[in-house]
Design an enzyme around this catalytic site. Structure first.
Site, PDB file in Angstrom:
ATOM      1  N   LYS A 144       0.835  -1.174   0.000  1.00  0.00           N
ATOM      2  CA  LYS A 144       0.000   0.000   0.000  1.00  0.00           C
ATOM      3  C   LYS A 144       0.882   1.240   0.000  1.00  0.00           C
ATOM      4  O   LYS A 144       2.043   1.110   0.358  1.00  0.00           O
ATOM      5  CB  LYS A 144      -0.943  -0.005   1.186  1.00  0.00           C
ATOM      6  CG  LYS A 144      -0.245   0.169   2.543  1.00  0.00           C
ATOM      7  CD  LYS A 144      -1.252   0.252   3.637  1.00  0.00           C
ATOM      8  CE  LYS A 144      -1.617   1.672   3.965  1.00  0.00           C
ATOM      9  NZ  LYS A 144      -0.788   2.301   4.998  1.00  0.00           N
ATOM     10  N   HIS A 174      -1.070  -5.589   5.642  1.00  0.00           N
ATOM     11  CA  HIS A 174      -0.412  -6.423   6.663  1.00  0.00           C
ATOM     12  C   HIS A 174      -1.314  -6.732   7.856  1.00  0.00           C
ATOM     13  O   HIS A 174      -1.049  -7.650   8.604  1.00  0.00           O
ATOM     14  CB  HIS A 174       0.934  -5.831   7.089  1.00  0.00           C
ATOM     15  CG  HIS A 174       0.852  -4.689   8.048  1.00  0.00           C
ATOM     16  ND1 HIS A 174       0.554  -3.411   7.658  1.00  0.00           N
ATOM     17  CD2 HIS A 174       1.022  -4.628   9.389  1.00  0.00           C
ATOM     18  CE1 HIS A 174       0.549  -2.621   8.712  1.00  0.00           C
ATOM     19  NE2 HIS A 174       0.828  -3.326   9.781  1.00  0.00           N
ATOM     20  N   LYS A 178      -2.033 -10.534  10.638  1.00  0.00           N
ATOM     21  CA  LYS A 178      -1.913 -10.604  12.096  1.00  0.00           C
ATOM     22  C   LYS A 178      -2.632 -11.842  12.624  1.00  0.00           C
ATOM     23  O   LYS A 178      -3.700 -12.204  12.149  1.00  0.00           O
ATOM     24  CB  LYS A 178      -2.457  -9.323  12.736  1.00  0.00           C
ATOM     25  CG  LYS A 178      -1.571  -8.102  12.412  1.00  0.00           C
ATOM     26  CD  LYS A 178      -1.996  -6.870  13.177  1.00  0.00           C
ATOM     27  CE  LYS A 178      -1.293  -5.630  12.659  1.00  0.00           C
ATOM     28  NZ  LYS A 178      -0.025  -5.316  13.312  1.00  0.00           N
ATOM     29  N   GLU A 212      -2.651   4.302  18.001  1.00  0.00           N
ATOM     30  CA  GLU A 212      -1.190   4.245  17.979  1.00  0.00           C
ATOM     31  C   GLU A 212      -0.639   5.328  18.891  1.00  0.00           C
ATOM     32  O   GLU A 212      -1.249   6.388  19.040  1.00  0.00           O
ATOM     33  CB  GLU A 212      -0.670   4.503  16.570  1.00  0.00           C
ATOM     34  CG  GLU A 212      -1.115   3.478  15.545  1.00  0.00           C
ATOM     35  CD  GLU A 212      -0.423   3.732  14.217  1.00  0.00           C
ATOM     36  OE1 GLU A 212       0.648   3.164  14.008  1.00  0.00           O
ATOM     37  OE2 GLU A 212      -0.943   4.527  13.420  1.00  0.00           O
ATOM     38  N   HIS A 236      -6.747  -0.959   6.400  1.00  0.00           N
ATOM     39  CA  HIS A 236      -6.720  -1.830   7.579  1.00  0.00           C
ATOM     40  C   HIS A 236      -8.078  -1.933   8.294  1.00  0.00           C
ATOM     41  O   HIS A 236      -8.577  -3.030   8.549  1.00  0.00           O
ATOM     42  CB  HIS A 236      -5.673  -1.347   8.583  1.00  0.00           C
ATOM     43  CG  HIS A 236      -4.295  -1.193   8.010  1.00  0.00           C
ATOM     44  ND1 HIS A 236      -3.797  -2.044   7.044  1.00  0.00           N
ATOM     45  CD2 HIS A 236      -3.301  -0.307   8.261  1.00  0.00           C
ATOM     46  CE1 HIS A 236      -2.555  -1.668   6.740  1.00  0.00           C
ATOM     47  NE2 HIS A 236      -2.231  -0.622   7.452  1.00  0.00           N
ATOM     48  N   LYS A 331      -3.155   8.678  15.603  1.00  0.00           N
ATOM     49  CA  LYS A 331      -1.758   8.662  16.036  1.00  0.00           C
ATOM     50  C   LYS A 331      -1.633   9.482  17.317  1.00  0.00           C
ATOM     51  O   LYS A 331      -2.474  10.325  17.610  1.00  0.00           O
ATOM     52  CB  LYS A 331      -0.868   9.260  14.953  1.00  0.00           C
ATOM     53  CG  LYS A 331      -0.947   8.485  13.640  1.00  0.00           C
ATOM     54  CD  LYS A 331       0.405   8.339  12.990  1.00  0.00           C
ATOM     55  CE  LYS A 331       0.343   7.531  11.709  1.00  0.00           C
ATOM     56  NZ  LYS A 331       0.504   6.104  11.889  1.00  0.00           N
TER      57      LYS A 331
HETATM   58  C1  BG6 Z   1       0.761   1.312   8.187  1.00  0.00           C
HETATM   59  C2  BG6 Z   1       0.512   2.790   8.208  1.00  0.00           C
HETATM   60  O1  BG6 Z   1       0.083   0.714   7.115  1.00  0.00           O
HETATM   61  O2  BG6 Z   1       0.330   0.732   9.404  1.00  0.00           O
HETATM   62  C3  BG6 Z   1       1.199   3.428   9.390  1.00  0.00           C
HETATM   63  O3  BG6 Z   1       0.982   3.383   7.011  1.00  0.00           O
HETATM   64  C4  BG6 Z   1       0.822   2.720  10.681  1.00  0.00           C
HETATM   65  O4  BG6 Z   1       0.892   4.811   9.477  1.00  0.00           O
HETATM   66  C5  BG6 Z   1       0.993   1.220  10.546  1.00  0.00           C
HETATM   67  O5  BG6 Z   1       1.638   3.225  11.715  1.00  0.00           O
HETATM   68  C6  BG6 Z   1       0.442   0.498  11.759  1.00  0.00           C
HETATM   69  O6  BG6 Z   1       0.798  -0.856  11.709  1.00  0.00           O
HETATM   70  P1  BG6 Z   1       0.932  -1.728  13.025  1.00  0.00           P
HETATM   71  O7  BG6 Z   1       1.176  -3.115  12.525  1.00  0.00           O
HETATM   72  O8  BG6 Z   1       2.083  -1.163  13.800  1.00  0.00           O
HETATM   73  O9  BG6 Z   1      -0.345  -1.581  13.773  1.00  0.00           O
END
Ligand code: BG6
Length: 483
Positions: A144, A174, A178, A212, A236, A331
């Site tokens: 992405k 991704h 998980k 996050e 996501h 964030k």
């Molecule tokens: C990414 C985003 O796809 O996913 C990021 O571009 C984000 O901004 C990240 O921080 C979060 O992934 P994870 O696996 O740490 O929750």
């Protein structure tokens, strides 16, 4: 189970994602015995370096990002021997003859990982075809962002389709790799218990939070053009929503699963302006130098990009009509926590006295940290105090099963790369899914752009603007605490 021998070419092999995730992940799979000795990994990037220098870079990346499992594993030299490097120019001719030579006729799985700017996807696909590497067995893996709206995603799909069939294209999200995400499917479709209750008759609402603690860090330039909607929600959170809401697929196979997900996205209601809250984090006094506010971080004092988004939506189908879905991500929030929560309705009638307390069953599916699934059930408070009710968790936390630090834990990227080699597309997004997701987000984004909406400030370390709480409260509901 070991996968078949393969050749994996990583375009962008010196980049951040390769160093943080792809290469250490492959090493961990090698240590676990899943990646065979006969596999080969070729880093391909612009930098002019020799194989030894690249192997050193890979080894450093393993030290830095490989975690404990990688440290304990003594197969590093054997792994590094499988690695090669070719300096290549995606838009020019440099390196392509070497790559072609390296990939010549071995009749094994060939995968090309496009860990580069999306602007280069088309060039790479075209070059692979020109140099005879886009044959039927080849697979490409694309990261992405897949477009920035419906139109660009369509163009990208069309470009890739000119050189590769859909079954050769692996679009990574991704979150689908998980552990708990797959467990969600196991829990839903492997048990008799949940499915009969999985609808608007019994479910009051569903909430999905991906919080996050990190800010935009050094990614300001990319992020400021995207914002939380494009960066997180369109992919996501949307994928999580699909898995929680989809109909049971007939089989656990890629197209059966993706057909059902697609139906969910297509059934999503448009979101009204009053059902959205956008936020932007600001520095808290005294912490400014360590944790700058969003606008400082992206270097634009007037930026109107959201670093937080909360919204409410509905799925217009028989199963879910009337059940709201609340989504939230941001964030610099108070804790790193991703959780899907299914809140069931009240019992229709309580036989207990008023002061016994009234409780709802809550199923929470936790993606990170402390992955696991917990079902809150109501029981009698133990002891002689009479009939008082309390909630206790039926806890299916995986940490116990996986060891303290999740010793057997497989990172999302590791799992997904192995799926590419196996040729299993179940956990990858299909082209039509991505387009449908943009078709839903585009009008929402256009709406706030037309209104010149300015995101509401929220303090770093808080859980978003107060309006986000209001979004729930006016429906008589609350967000789960972020923890
Ligand atoms: C990414 C985003 O796809 O996913 C990021 O571009 C984000 O901004 C990240 O921080 C979060 O992934 P994870 O696996 O740490 O929750």
């Amino acid at each position: 189970i070991p996968v078949d021998p393969f050749d994996l070419v990583i375009f962008g092999g010196t980049g951040d994602l390769a160093r943080r995730k792809i290469l250490p992940g492959l090493f961990r799979r090698f240590c676990a015995g899943q990646m065979p000795d006969a596999a080969r990994i070729i880093g391909a990037a612009r930098s002019d370096m020799d194989t030894d220098a690249y192997r050193q870079m890979v080894s450093d990346a393993i030290d830095e990002f490989g975690g404990d499992l990688a440290k304990e594993c003594d197969a590093r030299d054997a792994f590094l021997k499988l690695i090669g490097y070719i300096a290549i120019d995606a838009r020019g001719e440099t390196g392509w003859a070497d790559l072609q030579e390296a990939m010549k006729g071995k009749g094994r799985v060939e995968a090309y990982y496009f860990s580069v700017s999306p602007a280069l996807f088309g060039d790479l696909a075209e070059r692979l075809q020109q140099w005879g590497m886009a044959d039927e067995d080849a697979r490409i893996v694309v990261e992405k962002p897949f477009g920035r709206d419906l139109e660009t995603a369509r163009d990208l799909n069309a470009t890739l389709a000119a050189y590769f069939d859909e079954h050769q294209i692996y679009r990574i999200d991704h979150y689908l790799g998980k552990e708990t995400v797959q467990n969600l499917m196991a829990v839903r479709f492997g048990n008799m218990l949940f499915e009969p209750l999985w609808n608007s008759q019994y479910v009051d609402h569903i909430q999905i939070t991906v919080a996050e603690t990190v800010g935009v860090g050094g990614r300001g330039e990319y992020y400021d053009k995207s914002g939380a909607m494009r960066d997180m929600v369109q992919n996501h959170l949307m994928q999580l929503l699909c898995l929680i809401a989809m109909e049971p697929p007939a089989r656990f196979d890629p197209d059966a699963v993706r057909d059902e997900k697609l139906k969910v996205i297509r059934a999503l209601d448009p979101v009204e302006s009053y059902e959205i809250v956008r936020g932007q984090y600001q520095a808290v006094p005294m912490e400014e130098s360590e944790h700058p506010g969003y606008r400082t971080a992206v270097g634009d004092a007037k930026s109107r990009t959201e670093s937080f988004l909360a919204l409410k939506t509905h799925i217009s189908n028989w199963r879910w009509a009337g059940t709201p879905f609340y989504l939230r991500t941001g964030k610099r929030m108070s804790a790193r926590s991703s959780e899907i929560t299914v809140v069931f309705k009240d019992t229709p009638h309580s036989i207990f006295a008023e002061d016994a307390g009234r409780h709802r069953n809550v199923l929470s599916i936790r993606l990170q940290p402390n992955e696991g699934i917990t079902l809150g059930v109501t029981i009698k408070e133990p002891g002689p105090g009479g009939m008082r009710l309390i909630d206790v968790p039926l806890d299916m936390t995986f940490a116990d099963a996986l060891g303290e630090d999740g010793a057997d834990h497989v990172d999302a990227y590791e799992r997904l790369i192995m799926d590419v080699i196996r040729g299993n597309q179940t956990l990858f997004m299909r082209g039509d899914e991505v387009e449908a997701a943009w078709a839903w987000t585009d009008p929402i984004i256009e709406g706030w752009e037309l209104r010149h909406d300015v995101p509401k400030p929220y303090d770093s370390g808080s859980d978003g603007p107060t309006d986000a709480f209001e979004l729930m409260r006016r429906d008589g509901r609350d967000w789960r605490e972020v923890s």
